[in-house]
Design a protein around this motif. Structure first.
Motif, PDB file in Angstrom:
ATOM      1  N   ALA A  26      48.049 -17.903  20.262  1.00  0.00           N
ATOM      2  CA  ALA A  26      48.541 -19.231  20.601  1.00  0.00           C
ATOM      3  C   ALA A  26      47.379 -20.210  20.476  1.00  0.00           C
ATOM      4  N   TYR A  27      47.711 -21.471  20.396  1.00  0.00           N
ATOM      5  CA  TYR A  27      46.738 -22.542  20.237  1.00  0.00           C
ATOM      6  C   TYR A  27      46.535 -23.236  21.584  1.00  0.00           C
ATOM      7  N   VAL A  28      45.287 -23.367  22.012  1.00  0.00           N
ATOM      8  CA  VAL A  28      44.992 -23.980  23.312  1.00  0.00           C
ATOM      9  C   VAL A  28      45.072 -25.504  23.177  1.00  0.00           C
ATOM     10  N   VAL A  29      45.994 -26.091  23.944  1.00  0.00           N
ATOM     11  CA  VAL A  29      46.193 -27.541  23.906  1.00  0.00           C
ATOM     12  C   VAL A  29      45.574 -28.243  25.108  1.00  0.00           C
ATOM     13  N   LYS A  30      45.294 -27.478  26.174  1.00  0.00           N
ATOM     14  CA  LYS A  30      44.682 -28.093  27.357  1.00  0.00           C
ATOM     15  C   LYS A  30      44.027 -27.012  28.208  1.00  0.00           C
ATOM     16  N   VAL A  31      42.870 -27.348  28.762  1.00  0.00           N
ATOM     17  CA  VAL A  31      42.213 -26.497  29.748  1.00  0.00           C
ATOM     18  C   VAL A  31      42.422 -27.184  31.085  1.00  0.00           C
ATOM     19  N   LEU A  32      43.144 -26.516  31.973  1.00  0.00           N
ATOM     20  CA  LEU A  32      43.487 -27.119  33.265  1.00  0.00           C
ATOM     21  C   LEU A  32      42.350 -27.001  34.254  1.00  0.00           C
ATOM     22  N   ASP A  33      41.707 -25.841  34.261  1.00  0.00           N
ATOM     23  CA  ASP A  33      40.528 -25.603  35.097  1.00  0.00           C
ATOM     24  C   ASP A  33      39.835 -24.369  34.538  1.00  0.00           C
ATOM     25  N   GLY A  34      38.893 -23.813  35.265  1.00  0.00           N
ATOM     26  CA  GLY A  34      38.116 -22.697  34.735  1.00  0.00           C
ATOM     27  C   GLY A  34      38.923 -21.468  34.401  1.00  0.00           C
ATOM     28  N   ASP A  35      40.058 -21.271  35.067  1.00  0.00           N
ATOM     29  CA  ASP A  35      40.830 -20.050  34.823  1.00  0.00           C
ATOM     30  C   ASP A  35      42.284 -20.300  34.429  1.00  0.00           C
ATOM     31  N   ARG A  49      47.136 -18.048  33.016  1.00  0.00           N
ATOM     32  CA  ARG A  49      46.118 -17.804  34.062  1.00  0.00           C
ATOM     33  C   ARG A  49      45.290 -16.632  33.574  1.00  0.00           C
ATOM     34  N   LEU A  50      43.971 -16.785  33.565  1.00  0.00           N
ATOM     35  CA  LEU A  50      43.098 -15.710  33.109  1.00  0.00           C
ATOM     36  C   LEU A  50      43.159 -14.522  34.066  1.00  0.00           C
ATOM     37  N   TYR A  51      43.301 -13.350  33.512  1.00  0.00           N
ATOM     38  CA  TYR A  51      43.429 -12.125  34.297  1.00  0.00           C
ATOM     39  C   TYR A  51      42.108 -11.741  34.966  1.00  0.00           C
ATOM     40  N   GLY A  52      42.205 -11.306  36.218  1.00  0.00           N
ATOM     41  CA  GLY A  52      41.117 -10.613  36.898  1.00  0.00           C
ATOM     42  C   GLY A  52      40.048 -11.450  37.548  1.00  0.00           C
ATOM     43  N   ILE A  53      40.120 -12.764  37.391  1.00  0.00           N
ATOM     44  CA  ILE A  53      39.057 -13.612  37.932  1.00  0.00           C
ATOM     45  C   ILE A  53      39.647 -14.780  38.703  1.00  0.00           C
ATOM     46  N   ASP A  54      38.781 -15.456  39.444  1.00  0.00           N
ATOM     47  CA  ASP A  54      39.134 -16.703  40.108  1.00  0.00           C
ATOM     48  C   ASP A  54      37.938 -17.632  39.966  1.00  0.00           C
ATOM     49  N   ALA A  55      38.150 -18.758  39.311  1.00  0.00           N
ATOM     50  CA  ALA A  55      37.082 -19.742  39.122  1.00  0.00           C
ATOM     51  C   ALA A  55      37.143 -20.766  40.252  1.00  0.00           C
ATOM     52  N   PRO A  56      36.021 -21.423  40.523  1.00  0.00           N
ATOM     53  CA  PRO A  56      36.014 -22.439  41.588  1.00  0.00           C
ATOM     54  C   PRO A  56      37.070 -23.518  41.349  1.00  0.00           C
ATOM     55  N   GLU A  57      37.598 -24.036  42.442  1.00  0.00           N
ATOM     56  CA  GLU A  57      38.643 -25.055  42.413  1.00  0.00           C
ATOM     57  C   GLU A  57      38.038 -26.446  42.241  1.00  0.00           C
ATOM     58  N   TYR A  58      38.927 -27.435  41.942  1.00  0.00           N
ATOM     59  CA  TYR A  58      38.500 -28.831  41.949  1.00  0.00           C
ATOM     60  C   TYR A  58      37.962 -29.133  43.344  1.00  0.00           C
ATOM     61  N   GLY A  59      36.883 -29.857  43.402  1.00  0.00           N
ATOM     62  CA  GLY A  59      36.305 -30.202  44.693  1.00  0.00           C
ATOM     63  C   GLY A  59      35.389 -29.123  45.231  1.00  0.00           C
ATOM     64  N   GLN A  60      35.316 -28.013  44.556  1.00  0.00           N
ATOM     65  CA  GLN A  60      34.449 -26.915  44.968  1.00  0.00           C
ATOM     66  C   GLN A  60      33.249 -26.880  44.018  1.00  0.00           C
ATOM     67  N   TYR A  62      30.759 -25.994  41.314  1.00  0.00           N
ATOM     68  CA  TYR A  62      30.882 -25.297  40.031  1.00  0.00           C
ATOM     69  C   TYR A  62      32.292 -25.303  39.451  1.00  0.00           C
ATOM     70  N   GLY A  63      33.231 -25.982  40.086  1.00  0.00           N
ATOM     71  CA  GLY A  63      34.575 -26.082  39.526  1.00  0.00           C
ATOM     72  C   GLY A  63      34.587 -26.803  38.187  1.00  0.00           C
ATOM     73  N   GLU A  64      33.889 -27.912  38.125  1.00  0.00           N
ATOM     74  CA  GLU A  64      33.840 -28.686  36.873  1.00  0.00           C
ATOM     75  C   GLU A  64      33.066 -27.937  35.788  1.00  0.00           C
ATOM     76  N   GLN A  65      31.982 -27.250  36.175  1.00  0.00           N
ATOM     77  CA  GLN A  65      31.205 -26.483  35.190  1.00  0.00           C
ATOM     78  C   GLN A  65      32.038 -25.343  34.607  1.00  0.00           C
ATOM     79  N   ALA A  66      32.820 -24.681  35.443  1.00  0.00           N
ATOM     80  CA  ALA A  66      33.685 -23.593  34.958  1.00  0.00           C
ATOM     81  C   ALA A  66      34.712 -24.142  33.978  1.00  0.00           C
ATOM     82  N   LYS A  67      35.300 -25.285  34.296  1.00  0.00           N
ATOM     83  CA  LYS A  67      36.291 -25.899  33.403  1.00  0.00           C
ATOM     84  C   LYS A  67      35.653 -26.264  32.063  1.00  0.00           C
TER      85      LYS A  67
END
Length: 168
Positions: A26-35, A49-60, A62-67
């Motif tokens: 599939a073609y990625v049209v948007k990255v919502l957040d890190g995962d 949703r990426l399997y097996g991980i949890d990336a930092p949330e907005y306001g947390q 490293y959330g923006e860096q993960a995204k």
């Protein structure tokens, strides 16, 4: 009932995103957040949703860096997905590869995501991810630079309890 060749192709396109054994593209049209991503498959937009991980949330931290990292790896690219599950929000939980690299693995390696122990059950993949997380912690990469980083699942729980207690 008889299904012609065109009908079989349509059935495949509709079923492939939910088939756990088949890799699909599939073609990625948007990255919502890190995962989380939005992808286009045919005429359909699917949330992943990426399997097996949890990336930092907005306001947390490293959330923006993960995204940004996930965006660099996937945005406007055709990725390979292997569906694993559907989460409670209706997103397809999948292993996502971009340019041959497993995105979950790269996020953990860079210290931009936690292995999600409640949901990362597939072996040997999850053991491998846990080793990478340990190495990132030891090297103090990414979010592991902080003394006591808070996992996204604990952070969300704390935010919910703050909201219920009216302490916003």
């Amino acid at each position: 009932m008889r299904v012609g060749a065109g009908g079989l192709v349509l059935l495949y396109l509709l079923a492939a995103p939910l088939s756990p054994a088949l890799a699909w593209h599939a073609y990625v049209v948007k990255v919502l957040d890190g995962d989380s991503l939005r992808v286009k498959k045919g005429n359909r937009i699917l949330e992943i949703r990426l399997y097996g991980i949890d990336a930092p949330e907005y306001g947390q931290s490293y959330g923006e860096q993960a995204k940004r990292f996930t965006r660099r790896l996937t945005y406007k690219k055709t990725v390979s997905l292997t569906s694993k599950d559907m989460d409670r929000y209706g997103r397809i939980v999948a292993l996502v590869k971009s340019d041959g690299r497993l995105v979950s693995r790269e996020l953990v390696r860079e210290g931009l995501a936690w292995v999600y122990p409640k949901y990362c059950l597939e072996q040997p993949l999850c053991s491998s991810l846990k080793r990478l997380e340990y190495k990132a912690r030891r090297a103090r990469r990414g979010l592991w630079k902080a003394k006591n980083p808070v996992s996204p699942w604990k952070w969300k729980q704390r935010e919910r309890s703050r909201g219920q207690n009216g302490r916003r």
